[in-house]
Design a protein around this motif. Structure first.
Motif, PDB file in Angstrom:
ATOM      1  N   SER A  54       2.355   5.063 -14.222  1.00  0.00           N
ATOM      2  CA  SER A  54       3.202   4.643 -15.347  1.00  0.00           C
ATOM      3  C   SER A  54       3.947   3.349 -15.026  1.00  0.00           C
ATOM      4  N   ALA A  55       3.938   2.912 -13.761  1.00  0.00           N
ATOM      5  CA  ALA A  55       4.466   1.586 -13.432  1.00  0.00           C
ATOM      6  C   ALA A  55       3.687   0.540 -14.220  1.00  0.00           C
ATOM      7  N   GLY A  56       4.369  -0.517 -14.635  1.00  0.00           N
ATOM      8  CA  GLY A  56       3.659  -1.584 -15.333  1.00  0.00           C
ATOM      9  C   GLY A  56       2.544  -2.148 -14.483  1.00  0.00           C
ATOM     10  N   LEU A  57       2.786  -2.224 -13.172  1.00  0.00           N
ATOM     11  CA  LEU A  57       1.781  -2.685 -12.224  1.00  0.00           C
ATOM     12  C   LEU A  57       2.038  -2.016 -10.882  1.00  0.00           C
ATOM     13  N   ILE A  58       0.972  -1.513 -10.271  1.00  0.00           N
ATOM     14  CA  ILE A  58       1.025  -1.026  -8.901  1.00  0.00           C
ATOM     15  C   ILE A  58       0.478  -2.121  -7.999  1.00  0.00           C
ATOM     16  N   ILE A  59       1.244  -2.486  -6.969  1.00  0.00           N
ATOM     17  CA  ILE A  59       0.730  -3.339  -5.902  1.00  0.00           C
ATOM     18  C   ILE A  59       0.399  -2.403  -4.754  1.00  0.00           C
ATOM     19  N   SER A  60      -0.836  -2.401  -4.327  1.00  0.00           N
ATOM     20  CA  SER A  60      -1.268  -1.454  -3.309  1.00  0.00           C
ATOM     21  C   SER A  60      -0.471  -1.625  -2.022  1.00  0.00           C
ATOM     22  N   GLU A  61      -0.456  -0.586  -1.219  1.00  0.00           N
ATOM     23  CA  GLU A  61       0.068  -0.732   0.133  1.00  0.00           C
ATOM     24  C   GLU A  61      -0.669  -1.867   0.828  1.00  0.00           C
ATOM     25  N   ALA A  62      -0.020  -2.506   1.777  1.00  0.00           N
ATOM     26  CA  ALA A  62      -0.631  -3.623   2.486  1.00  0.00           C
ATOM     27  C   ALA A  62      -1.987  -3.197   3.037  1.00  0.00           C
ATOM     28  N   THR A  63      -3.015  -4.017   2.763  1.00  0.00           N
ATOM     29  CA  THR A  63      -4.403  -3.638   3.040  1.00  0.00           C
ATOM     30  C   THR A  63      -5.060  -4.701   3.899  1.00  0.00           C
ATOM     31  N   ASN A  64      -5.531  -4.272   5.082  1.00  0.00           N
ATOM     32  CA  ASN A  64      -6.097  -5.203   6.055  1.00  0.00           C
ATOM     33  C   ASN A  64      -7.326  -5.916   5.506  1.00  0.00           C
ATOM     34  N   ILE A  65      -7.378  -7.230   5.721  1.00  0.00           N
ATOM     35  CA  ILE A  65      -8.517  -8.010   5.233  1.00  0.00           C
ATOM     36  C   ILE A  65      -9.671  -8.021   6.228  1.00  0.00           C
ATOM     37  N   SER A  66      -9.423  -7.562   7.453  1.00  0.00           N
ATOM     38  CA  SER A  66     -10.455  -7.575   8.483  1.00  0.00           C
ATOM     39  C   SER A  66     -10.018  -6.660   9.614  1.00  0.00           C
ATOM     40  N   ALA A  67     -10.949  -6.363  10.505  1.00  0.00           N
ATOM     41  CA  ALA A  67     -10.599  -5.581  11.693  1.00  0.00           C
ATOM     42  C   ALA A  67      -9.601  -6.341  12.546  1.00  0.00           C
ATOM     43  N   GLN A  68      -9.726  -7.651  12.586  1.00  0.00           N
ATOM     44  CA  GLN A  68      -8.795  -8.486  13.348  1.00  0.00           C
ATOM     45  C   GLN A  68      -7.382  -8.438  12.767  1.00  0.00           C
ATOM     46  N   GLY A  69      -7.281  -8.228  11.460  1.00  0.00           N
ATOM     47  CA  GLY A  69      -5.988  -8.275  10.779  1.00  0.00           C
ATOM     48  C   GLY A  69      -5.131  -7.033  10.945  1.00  0.00           C
ATOM     49  N   ARG A  70      -5.674  -5.970  11.585  1.00  0.00           N
ATOM     50  CA  ARG A  70      -4.943  -4.703  11.716  1.00  0.00           C
ATOM     51  C   ARG A  70      -3.786  -4.823  12.708  1.00  0.00           C
ATOM     52  N   GLY A  71      -2.670  -4.201  12.346  1.00  0.00           N
ATOM     53  CA  GLY A  71      -1.530  -4.150  13.248  1.00  0.00           C
ATOM     54  C   GLY A  71      -0.967  -2.767  13.433  1.00  0.00           C
ATOM     55  N   TYR A  72      -1.480  -1.809  12.665  1.00  0.00           N
ATOM     56  CA  TYR A  72      -0.984  -0.437  12.703  1.00  0.00           C
ATOM     57  C   TYR A  72      -2.168   0.501  12.462  1.00  0.00           C
ATOM     58  N   ALA A  73      -2.160   1.618  13.132  1.00  0.00           N
ATOM     59  CA  ALA A  73      -3.176   2.633  12.872  1.00  0.00           C
ATOM     60  C   ALA A  73      -2.947   3.262  11.497  1.00  0.00           C
ATOM     61  N   MET A  74      -3.996   3.856  10.953  1.00  0.00           N
ATOM     62  CA  MET A  74      -3.930   4.654   9.725  1.00  0.00           C
ATOM     63  C   MET A  74      -3.528   3.843   8.495  1.00  0.00           C
ATOM     64  N   THR A  75      -3.828   2.543   8.534  1.00  0.00           N
ATOM     65  CA  THR A  75      -3.603   1.700   7.361  1.00  0.00           C
ATOM     66  C   THR A  75      -4.949   1.344   6.746  1.00  0.00           C
TER      67      THR A  75
END
Length: 367
Positions: A54-75
């Motif tokens: 029902s939000a006008g817009l949902i912005i997804s949780e931060a989403t890794n663009i590559s394996a290199q871009g990961r900084g946290y597990a389970m994202t």
């Protein structure tokens, strides 16, 4: 419980770029750390996002663009076919519930650990300057690793990672994307002279330090069109790795915002103060003046409540308002805000990790 003293257009339909929104209440990116090691969303995540559609817009949780871009597990990620298929379940569920959702594209840069990198290599950054703090991996909690400085020749590959992720997001059924250039992650690390000590065309002057964010934005716009691309900035956030702000916030971010104007983006999403902390702004920084440099829709974010949202909207300081943590325990936040109903508060232990408990089991309110 309707409070007729609040008269506002926050709950009226609004067009933001090419996005037709049911209201001006935005669900901000909220990391919940409930993915598997493969970063693939599943039915649980589809339920979670659909509940908040029902939000006008949902912005997804931060989403890794590559394996290199990961900084946290389970994202989550958005670079493999499995991830595309998983996110398609989410976007289909949101659309079936009448909502809109964009993907936030994320590369953490130096804020990572070797255990999270594809072959155990050092994280990448504009300069080899170690962040402070810890992150969590599949093997436990560790101090973030010492990064290495990206070679100039590698930077086109970084831009390609964003372009590829933007293309994957389109195939996953998102309504658009948000470039994450905030919170002291990779693009923000390039912007700030506190973390960028380069001497090539991506370092030194403000124009050079802003170059990567602008080149990434251009690449993403080529995939999506300007009306379905937004960007997030946080000029004074110091919270990730105790990263100092730029030495001249107004000049650096003022230049960037003016240059972003040429893209005619769907929106500018601004963290007003320190992300997930206070709205304090250092002396000499005027965020409203920076906002005024952007000729387009503006989303205000950080510690908003109903009253502040109404006031800032009435003053013309914001076009829409993003709420993050309140959406955790209030899937029906829009209606609660509309009617002035009491908000549930999630305990911090429900924020990260786990399953459905504290994630999809929050009841609707009374209004």
């Amino acid at each position: 419980m309707t409070d007729n003293t609040f008269r506002t257009d926050l709950f009226a339909p609004y067009k933001m770029g090419a996005l037709e929104l049911a209201n001006r209440i935005i669900m901000a990116p909220v990391t919940r750390s409930r993915m598997g090691e493969d970063g693939v969303p599943n039915e649980l995540h589809a339920t979670y996002y659909a509940q908040r559609s029902s939000a006008g817009l949902i912005i997804s949780e931060a989403t890794n663009i590559s394996a290199q871009g990961r900084g946290y597990a389970m994202t989550p990620g958005i670079w493999t076919e499995a991830q595309v298929a998983g996110w398609k379940k989410v976007t289909d569920a949101v659309h079936a519930a009448g909502g809109k959702i964009v993907a936030q594209l994320w590369h953490v840069g130096r804020y990572s650990h070797v255990d999270l990198q594809p072959t155990g290599e050092a994280p990448v950054a504009p300069s080899a300057i170690k962040a402070e703090g810890t992150t969590y991996t599949e093997n436990g909690v560790f101090e973030v690793s010492m990064p290495r400085a990206l070679e100039t020749s590698e930077i086109p590959g970084i831009i390609e990672q964003y372009r590829h992720a933007a293309e994957c997001a389109k195939r996953a059924g998102f309504d658009g994307v948000e470039v994450h250039s905030a919170n002291c992650y990779l693009l923000d690390q390039f912007l700030r002279d506190s973390t960028n000590h380069r001497t090539d065309q991506y370092g030194g002057s403000i124009e050079n330090r802003a170059r990567l964010t602008l080149e990434v934005t251009e690449a993403v716009v080529q995939i999506w069109g300007s009306g379905r691309v937004g960007i997030r900035l946080s000029p004074v956030t110091p919270n990730v790795g105790n990263t100092p702000p730029d030495s001249n916030v107004m000049a650096t971010y003022g230049y960037l915002i003016q240059q972003l104007g040429k893209f005619k983006l769907a929106y500018l999403h601004f963290v007003e103060g320190a992300t997930a902390d206070s709205r304090y702004v250092p002396e000499g920084v005027d965020l409203d003046a920076l906002r005024a440099l952007f000729d387009g829709p503006y989303i205000g974010n950080n510690n908003y409540d109903r009253e502040l949202a109404v006031v800032r909207r009435a003053e013309g300081k914001v076009d829409a308002v993003a709420f993050g943590r309140p959406f955790i325990a209030n899937p029906d936040l829009v209606e609660r805000l509309r009617h002035g109903a009491e908000l549930a508060v999630a305990p911090r232990e429900a924020y990260y990790g786990g399953g459905a408990e504290g994630y999809t089991d929050w009841p609707k309110g009374n209004y």
